[in-house]
Design a protein around this motif. Structure first.
Motif, PDB file in Angstrom:
ATOM      1  N   TYR A 142      94.878  21.754 -16.210  1.00 44.89           N
ATOM      2  CA  TYR A 142      96.122  22.228 -15.603  1.00 44.89           C
ATOM      3  C   TYR A 142      96.852  23.191 -16.537  1.00 44.89           C
ATOM      4  N   SER A 143      96.764  22.927 -17.835  1.00 45.31           N
ATOM      5  CA  SER A 143      97.444  23.782 -18.816  1.00 45.31           C
ATOM      6  C   SER A 143      96.794  25.160 -18.929  1.00 45.31           C
ATOM      7  N   LYS A 144      95.609  25.321 -18.327  1.00 41.10           N
ATOM      8  CA  LYS A 144      94.882  26.586 -18.372  1.00 41.10           C
ATOM      9  C   LYS A 144      94.861  27.275 -17.003  1.00 41.10           C
ATOM     10  N   GLN A 145      95.892  27.054 -16.193  1.00 40.64           N
ATOM     11  CA  GLN A 145      95.937  27.661 -14.858  1.00 40.64           C
ATOM     12  C   GLN A 145      95.861  29.187 -14.926  1.00 40.64           C
TER      13      GLN A 145
ATOM     14  N   LYS B  86      92.782  34.247 -13.737  1.00 41.55           N
ATOM     15  CA  LYS B  86      92.024  35.426 -14.171  1.00 41.55           C
ATOM     16  C   LYS B  86      90.561  35.308 -13.747  1.00 41.55           C
ATOM     17  N   PHE B  87      90.022  34.112 -13.901  1.00 41.92           N
ATOM     18  CA  PHE B  87      88.636  33.858 -13.502  1.00 41.92           C
ATOM     19  C   PHE B  87      88.460  34.096 -11.997  1.00 41.92           C
TER      20      PHE B  87
ATOM     21  N   ASN C 117      90.383  33.344   2.201  1.00 49.18           N
ATOM     22  CA  ASN C 117      91.369  34.327   1.721  1.00 49.18           C
ATOM     23  C   ASN C 117      92.510  33.679   0.928  1.00 49.18           C
ATOM     24  N   HIS C 118      92.182  32.626   0.200  1.00 47.07           N
ATOM     25  CA  HIS C 118      93.179  32.005  -0.665  1.00 47.07           C
ATOM     26  C   HIS C 118      93.482  32.923  -1.848  1.00 47.07           C
ATOM     27  N   LYS C 119      94.697  32.835  -2.335  1.00 47.69           N
ATOM     28  CA  LYS C 119      95.088  33.680  -3.465  1.00 47.69           C
ATOM     29  C   LYS C 119      94.675  33.076  -4.802  1.00 47.69           C
ATOM     30  N   LYS C 120      94.401  31.761  -4.811  1.00 53.51           N
ATOM     31  CA  LYS C 120      94.080  31.110  -6.078  1.00 53.51           C
ATOM     32  C   LYS C 120      93.413  29.759  -5.837  1.00 53.51           C
TER      33      LYS C 120
END
Length: 265
Positions: free
Chosen positions: A78-81, A86-87, A115-118
């Motif tokens: 979670y701390s690397k969202q 970016k990935f 078509n999700h943004k993330k």
């Protein structure tokens, strides 16, 4: 006047139904497509990059798209969202051709089709003192428990490796999402790990507590990041995590589980 009363009763009934409607969770437990070697049990890697497996992944993700999750949660810190964002925004075709990880092959592939943004990171890492567990077992001279632990690990490894030889990717996924399989993932923690140590040594119970803590923290993030506008979500985690998360969901009246077998039928 009678019409007004009936209208109010109808609106009240609809409001009550809306308030009690549970959010659906497609909970998918998985083995590691690209085994990083971090798990205690060391198993062979399934070739998800084969032409056959890639076709299966297209079919699986098409069916999940029909289910239509509003958010997809993955086993990423979670701390690397920000790193996950970016990935996710890298070239999709390139990722699908090079990265065998289940987050890419199943979660990202599905999210892009929707078509999700993330993707949503929800993993929480803590210390998992397996070496200390083994030392504590040895110190307490728990020879029978040590033997059972070795046999348990070998049995899991052999079963998985044999299943790879004769199963398709879809078969593997359905197998790891059976309740009986999930229960086996919990069994080791309570049958072996929790028994470890002398009467005054709680190394084993501490390890089990840390495992539960990790999963509770992950579930807490899922609860907090699921918004009122989300009707359906998907969670992709290792099968061991899925076993506990399923248990948490069972006691949470906000959610209901949708099995992978139902979506892929």
């Amino acid at each position: 006047m009678q019409k007004i009363i009936l209208l109010l009763a109808f609106l009240t009934l609809n409001l009550t139904v809306a308030q009690t409607k549970k959010k659906q969770i497609l909970l998918i437990g998985t083995f590691h497509y690209e085994n990083p070697g971090r798990d205690v049990a060391q198993v062979n890697t399934f070739n998800v990059m084969s032409e056959k497996s890639q076709r299966e992944l297209e079919i699986m993700t098409d069916e999940i798209k029909k289910f239509g999750p509003d958010k997809i949660f993955v086993e990423w810190k979670y701390s690397k969202q920000e790193q996950l964002d970016k990935f996710y925004n890298k070239n999709t075709d390139s990722l699908l051709k090079k990265d065998a990880n289940e987050i890419t092959q199943l979660a990202l592939r599905t999210a892009k089709k929707l078509n999700h943004k993330k993707l949503y990171a929800m993993d929480y890492r803590n210390n998992f003192p397996y070496d200390s567990l083994m030392m504590s077992m040895e110190k307490a001279n728990q020879k029978d428990l040590m033997k059972k632990n070795t046999e348990s690990m070998e049995d899991f490894q052999n079963q998985h490796n044999q299943r790879i030889i004769k199963s398709s990717l879809t078969d593997m996924m359905l197998y790891y999402n059976k309740k009986e399989t999930e229960n086996q993932n919990i069994q080791w923690y309570l049958e072996i790990a929790n028994r470890t140590g002398s009467v005054n040594d709680f190394t084993g119970a501490s390890l089990v507590a840390k495992w539960y803590q990790r999963n509770l923290y992950m579930y807490s993030l899922i609860q907090k990041l699921t918004e009122s506008t989300d009707d359906k979500i998907m969670i992709l985690v290792g099968a061991g995590h899925a076993a506990l998360i399923r248990e948490f969901i069972t006691h949470d009246p906000t959610f209901e589980i949708v099995d992978l077998a139902t979506v892929l039928k």
